[in-house]
Design an enzyme around this catalytic site. Structure first.
Site, PDB file in Angstrom:
ATOM      1  N   GLY A  43       0.842  -1.186   0.000  1.00 38.65           N
ATOM      2  CA  GLY A  43       0.000   0.000   0.000  1.00 38.65           C
ATOM      3  C   GLY A  43       0.876   1.234   0.000  1.00 38.65           C
ATOM      4  O   GLY A  43       2.003   1.197   0.506  1.00 38.65           O
ATOM      5  N   GLN A  48       2.916  10.001   1.268  1.00 36.88           N
ATOM      6  CA  GLN A  48       4.214   9.302   1.347  1.00 36.88           C
ATOM      7  C   GLN A  48       5.122   9.635   0.166  1.00 36.88           C
ATOM      8  O   GLN A  48       6.328   9.389   0.231  1.00 36.88           O
ATOM      9  CB  GLN A  48       4.010   7.781   1.403  1.00 36.88           C
ATOM     10  CG  GLN A  48       3.363   7.303   2.689  1.00 36.88           C
ATOM     11  CD  GLN A  48       3.246   5.791   2.693  1.00 36.88           C
ATOM     12  OE1 GLN A  48       2.289   5.233   2.176  1.00 36.88           O
ATOM     13  NE2 GLN A  48       4.238   5.124   3.255  1.00 36.88           N
ATOM     14  N   CYS A  88       5.742  -0.039   7.545  1.00 40.18           N
ATOM     15  CA  CYS A  88       5.387   1.101   6.711  1.00 40.18           C
ATOM     16  C   CYS A  88       6.625   1.545   5.942  1.00 40.18           C
ATOM     17  O   CYS A  88       7.707   1.655   6.522  1.00 40.18           O
ATOM     18  CB  CYS A  88       4.884   2.238   7.598  1.00 40.18           C
ATOM     19  SG  CYS A  88       4.451   3.721   6.671  1.00 40.18           S
ATOM     20  N   LEU A  89       6.463   1.789   4.639  1.00 37.28           N
ATOM     21  CA  LEU A  89       7.600   2.194   3.817  1.00 37.28           C
ATOM     22  C   LEU A  89       8.185   3.521   4.273  1.00 37.28           C
ATOM     23  O   LEU A  89       9.342   3.813   3.999  1.00 37.28           O
ATOM     24  CB  LEU A  89       7.166   2.296   2.344  1.00 37.28           C
ATOM     25  CG  LEU A  89       6.717   0.985   1.689  1.00 37.28           C
ATOM     26  CD1 LEU A  89       6.208   1.244   0.275  1.00 37.28           C
ATOM     27  CD2 LEU A  89       7.842  -0.036   1.670  1.00 37.28           C
ATOM     28  N   HIS A 130      -4.636   1.383   7.590  1.00 33.60           N
ATOM     29  CA  HIS A 130      -3.283   1.951   7.637  1.00 33.60           C
ATOM     30  C   HIS A 130      -3.160   3.112   6.645  1.00 33.60           C
ATOM     31  O   HIS A 130      -2.662   4.190   6.995  1.00 33.60           O
ATOM     32  CB  HIS A 130      -2.279   0.828   7.321  1.00 33.60           C
ATOM     33  CG  HIS A 130      -0.845   1.242   7.316  1.00 33.60           C
ATOM     34  ND1 HIS A 130       0.075   0.757   8.229  1.00 33.60           N
ATOM     35  CD2 HIS A 130      -0.160   2.081   6.495  1.00 33.60           C
ATOM     36  CE1 HIS A 130       1.264   1.309   7.972  1.00 33.60           C
ATOM     37  NE2 HIS A 130       1.148   2.101   6.922  1.00 33.60           N
ATOM     38  N   GLU A 131      -3.649   2.897   5.420  1.00 33.33           N
ATOM     39  CA  GLU A 131      -3.532   3.943   4.395  1.00 33.33           C
ATOM     40  C   GLU A 131      -4.480   5.105   4.678  1.00 33.33           C
ATOM     41  O   GLU A 131      -4.138   6.259   4.420  1.00 33.33           O
ATOM     42  CB  GLU A 131      -3.783   3.368   2.993  1.00 33.33           C
ATOM     43  CG  GLU A 131      -2.880   2.207   2.584  1.00 33.33           C
ATOM     44  CD  GLU A 131      -1.391   2.469   2.777  1.00 33.33           C
ATOM     45  OE1 GLU A 131      -0.957   3.633   2.683  1.00 33.33           O
ATOM     46  OE2 GLU A 131      -0.650   1.500   3.039  1.00 33.33           O
ATOM     47  N   HIS A 134      -2.817   7.375   6.931  1.00 36.33           N
ATOM     48  CA  HIS A 134      -1.798   8.199   6.269  1.00 36.33           C
ATOM     49  C   HIS A 134      -2.385   9.508   5.751  1.00 36.33           C
ATOM     50  O   HIS A 134      -1.770  10.560   5.908  1.00 36.33           O
ATOM     51  CB  HIS A 134      -1.183   7.451   5.076  1.00 36.33           C
ATOM     52  CG  HIS A 134       0.042   6.655   5.418  1.00 36.33           C
ATOM     53  ND1 HIS A 134       1.155   7.212   6.001  1.00 36.33           N
ATOM     54  CD2 HIS A 134       0.343   5.354   5.230  1.00 36.33           C
ATOM     55  CE1 HIS A 134       2.090   6.269   6.167  1.00 36.33           C
ATOM     56  NE2 HIS A 134       1.614   5.125   5.718  1.00 36.33           N
TER      57      HIS A 134
HETATM   58 NI    NI Z   1       2.460   3.212   5.701  1.00 38.86          NI
END
Ligand code: NI
Length: 176
Positions: A43, A48, A88-89, A130-131, A134
């Site tokens: 995701g 991000q 998470c990236l 999660h997204e 963000h």
């Molecule tokens: Ni993330």
């Protein structure tokens, strides 16, 4: 595209609704998928990659037909509780269990401007939450217990040092 890392301020921003889906948006979304695949994520949310927009992409199975785009998404129902490990990236090197709803129903628009609803559980439900966090400027690490936060503190300090080195003039907003 470059994936912004903690503690970039863009990751703390409540993003704006997307008013219009034009070619620039479609191209940017394709680039987001590419960036996500290269980083081996499932995701990726617009902030991000420095984009102040309520939009995220998910691909839970890694196949082309698994690509999902959520524009101006809203979680309209959530029930049950799970506690699964997340990463998470934008916060590399940290994997921690986080409490989430087990099932969610999401309303969003696709890239054709059509509204759709999706009900999900399992990994997809967790990714959706999660997204969604963000685009509200929230990272999963903010949901950790006090003990969890203490455990990741040294790693966050490392990321803060890397950020200072990468951005000597600390940015204050999203680049796009
Ligand atoms: Ni993330």
């Amino acid at each position: 595209m470059k994936i912004l890392k903690y503690p970039h301020p863009c990751l703390r921003k409540k993003c704006k609704e997307l008013q219009r889906i034009d070619k620039a948006v479609v191209d940017r979304v394709a680039e987001m998928f590419q960036t996500m695949y290269e980083a081996r994520g499932l995701g990726l949310a617009a902030p991000q990659v420095g984009w102040d927009a309520r939009l995220f992409v998910i691909n839970a199975n890694g196949e082309k037909d698994g690509e999902m785009v959520f524009v101006n998404p809203v979680i309209v129902e959530a029930e049950g509780a799970v506690n699964e490990e997340e990463g998470c990236l934008s916060v590399p090197g940290i994997n921690m269990r986080v409490g989430r709803a087990e099932r969610v129903r999401v309303k969003a628009f696709d890239l054709n401007g059509r509204q759709f609803e999706l009900e999900s559980d399992g990994l997809l439900a967790i990714a959706l939450q999660h997204e969604s966090d963000h685009i509200d400027g929230k990272l999963f690490i903010s949901k950790l217990t006090r003990a969890g936060k203490a455990a990741i503190a040294p790693r966050l300090e490392e990321l803060e040092e890397q950020f200072k080195a990468a951005y000597p003039d600390a940015p204050t907003s999203c680049p796009m």
